[in-house]
Every structure is written in structure tokens, then in C-alpha cells.
Scaffold this active site. Sequence first.
Site, PDB file in Angstrom:
ATOM      1  N   CYS A  82       4.396   9.477   1.386  1.00  0.00           N
ATOM      2  CA  CYS A  82       3.588   8.314   1.004  1.00  0.00           C
ATOM      3  C   CYS A  82       2.565   7.917   2.058  1.00  0.00           C
ATOM      4  CB  CYS A  82       4.488   7.130   0.704  1.00  0.00           C
ATOM      5  SG  CYS A  82       5.681   7.437  -0.607  1.00  0.00           S
ATOM      6  N   CYS A 213       9.464  -3.527  -7.541  1.00  0.00           N
ATOM      7  CA  CYS A 213       9.333  -2.101  -7.239  1.00  0.00           C
ATOM      8  C   CYS A 213       7.917  -1.631  -7.541  1.00  0.00           C
ATOM      9  CB  CYS A 213      10.311  -1.292  -8.080  1.00  0.00           C
ATOM     10  SG  CYS A 213      12.033  -1.795  -7.928  1.00  0.00           S
ATOM     11  N   SER A 214       7.354  -0.822  -6.656  1.00  0.00           N
ATOM     12  CA  SER A 214       6.014  -0.276  -6.919  1.00  0.00           C
ATOM     13  C   SER A 214       6.104   0.753  -8.032  1.00  0.00           C
ATOM     14  CB  SER A 214       5.444   0.362  -5.649  1.00  0.00           C
ATOM     15  OG  SER A 214       6.252   1.435  -5.215  1.00  0.00           O
ATOM     16  N   HIS A 342       0.744   2.515  -6.619  1.00  0.00           N
ATOM     17  CA  HIS A 342       1.098   3.376  -5.493  1.00  0.00           C
ATOM     18  C   HIS A 342       0.901   4.861  -5.842  1.00  0.00           C
ATOM     19  CE1 HIS A 342       2.885   4.898  -1.953  1.00  0.00           C
ATOM     20  NE2 HIS A 342       4.164   4.836  -2.292  1.00  0.00           N
TER      21      HIS A 342
END
Length: 395
Positions: A82, A213-214, A342
Amino acid sequence: MKRVFVVGVGMTKFDKPGKPAPNYPELALEAVTAALTDAGITYPDIEQAAVGYVHADSTAGQRAVYELGMTGIPVLNMNNNCASGSTALFYARQLIAGGLADCVLALGFEKMQRGSLGTPAHPQAANPVEKFVRAAAEFREPTGAPIVLEMFRAAGLEHMERYGTTAEQFAKVAEKNHRHSAANPNAQFQDVYSLEEILSSTLVCDPLTKLQCSPTSDGSAAAIVVSEDFVERHQLGDQAIEIVGQSLTTDREDAYDSAFDIVGMGVSERAARQAYERAQLGPEDIDVIELHDCFSINEILTYEALGLCAEGEGGSLIDAGATTYGGKWVVNPSGGLISKGHPLGATGLAQCAELNWQLRGLAGRRQAQDARVGLAHNVGLGSAGVVTIYQKAAA
């Protein structure tokens, strides 16, 4: 070391994955075109390109930048989970600081599948985070949830047990970031939720609910990174934002000793400390922050890793309103990963774009008042932590 500046940024709207088009080359083309237009230069001015992504094949960086032209420049493909986008930015800054180039493109993109991140793309190979997975299972009995959720759940429960942090405090992070994203036209989600709605949304892995939560996302972001000579030659001083401190760190031998460290708190702490030292600034000097809130738990942990408060006091910081408009810092004015989205490889460069708009006074309804110094924090499990400090160049 030479001074390094960002003079142009661009990003696409982050969107729900699953649509066949646009694919990553088109997303990259949109983001880079916006960054070039912002800088007032053309693609032939780019001497090298650093491209971050996770879910694409080995020369996807070339495939992406070839949409802009085939100029024969070096194209570096980078995967740091990420933190891939911030890793591309780190490489670009090193080239400029070392005097090896005057103008480098940092690009990140992702075209993802819907749902939670699943098994490795190459199951016959060793899983790069397998030791972290085993450590998480030792800290907490697995629930059967996706492994990334298990890891952050373990860290969240440890924080609650050590320091008395509550599920409501984690939920307040999500309430803030969803509220911020309502002013961001590039955000995947722009809905505002009450604290009660966040707490009562679907429980995905105790204490996390769905709205904490993304999501998986499609998108791209880009930055034009240049030398001081380039700024002067192209008369870009009015929009140049200097990278005054940056660090990329990886794990040490104690990485499996704590549920906090398996989700990157150790690498984040060290990256922050080194970036502050290089910038000759501290947390008290920062005005606006984009940090890696892949889950609400991680924002609380990151407050402490960045030195915004003492260890164990992250919950109190969100209670005090210190991390929103009118507080000491504006954290995740974009909506953060939870609400902006994301797309893994694009995230770090989307943070760069947001902070450059903030420091240039171009963030519209999201604008943090009198912002002059910004900090970006991006982490990839397995692990890489990148902290970048930006400062508005002197007039």
C-alpha cells in the site's frame, strides 16, 4: 543534497472497482495529464518515471506512461504494497536530491477487484507477509475474517486493553473522515454519517464496522518532482511546494513482538522521527496531515506514531476534536482512505496531491486555514513506512 520541489499534481476520481473501463492506462493518462497541465510543462520534459502499483504485471509502468509518449526514458516499476505510490515519490525525490535528474514523474495507479483483499496473485510463491500473519494469530485467535482485518483487529484490541480506548473512539475517526470527504469531488464516497450510524453499520471484525474500513478502489494520481534549477527556469516559484523531509523505513527484528508493529507502527514511528529531523520541524509545526487510515484503528495508532500525542492517548485526541477543522491539525481533509478510497498504488500520491492543493490554497471547501506545512504518512504491510513533509516555498 539539492532542494526538491513538487510543481504539479493530478489525480482521477477514485471509484468503485468492477467497471471494465477505464483501465489503468487511461486512469494514468488522466492523472499525469492533469499534473503536467498543473506544472505547465509537457511529457518530453520528463527525464525519468517512477511508477507504483500492486495489482498489475511487471511492465505496467511502461504501458501506463506510453499513453503519453514513447520517449525512451527510464521507467521504474515499484511494488511496496500500500506504500507503492509513496515509494515512487521517494525514488523521484532521491534522483532530484542527488543531482541525477531535474524533472521526474512519480505515478501511482490501481485497477482492483471488488471485496476484501484476497490470496496472493502467485500462490505458488511464499507469501511476503506470512510471518506477520502467524504473529497475528498468536496475539488473537483468528476469526476467519480476511487476514488484513485480523491484523488490525489484533492491534485495535491490544490498544483497548492497554489504554482503555473504546470502540466509539475508533468510530469517531470514521465519522470525521466521512464528513471531510463530503467536500472532496474526487472521493469515492461523499456521504456523511452520524456516529450512531457508523457504530451500527455491519460488524466486519470486532471492533470494526463496515464504515470504518477503506474500500477497494480504482484510480490514479501523479506528481511532477523537480530541482530548484528547474523551478527557476520555468518560473514555477509561485506554485512550488518543497519536500523538506522524507524517510522510508522497513522492519527491524522486533517487528513481530507487538500487535502494533505487525501493522507498521514501528516503521511509521521511525519514518516520522527521521523526516522531522531532516526537515528540522516537529509535530507542533505541522498544519495539515494526510495519513494512512486503512482502518479507523490505524488512524489512532498513527497519531501516536507521528508524535501528535503520547502513546495511549490517541483516543483522547479524537475526543478533543484536535484532528479536524478548528483543532490543532486537520487530519485527512480529503476523507482519507476510509472515504476517499484506497487504490493501493495511487494512495501515497493522492496524499501528495491533496497536501499540495492545501499548501497552495486550492483545496476549496476542504481548505485548512493558513496551511503552510503538511505531512503525509503511507504504510504498506510487510512492511514499508513513508513519511513526507511538505512546506510552502518562501515567496
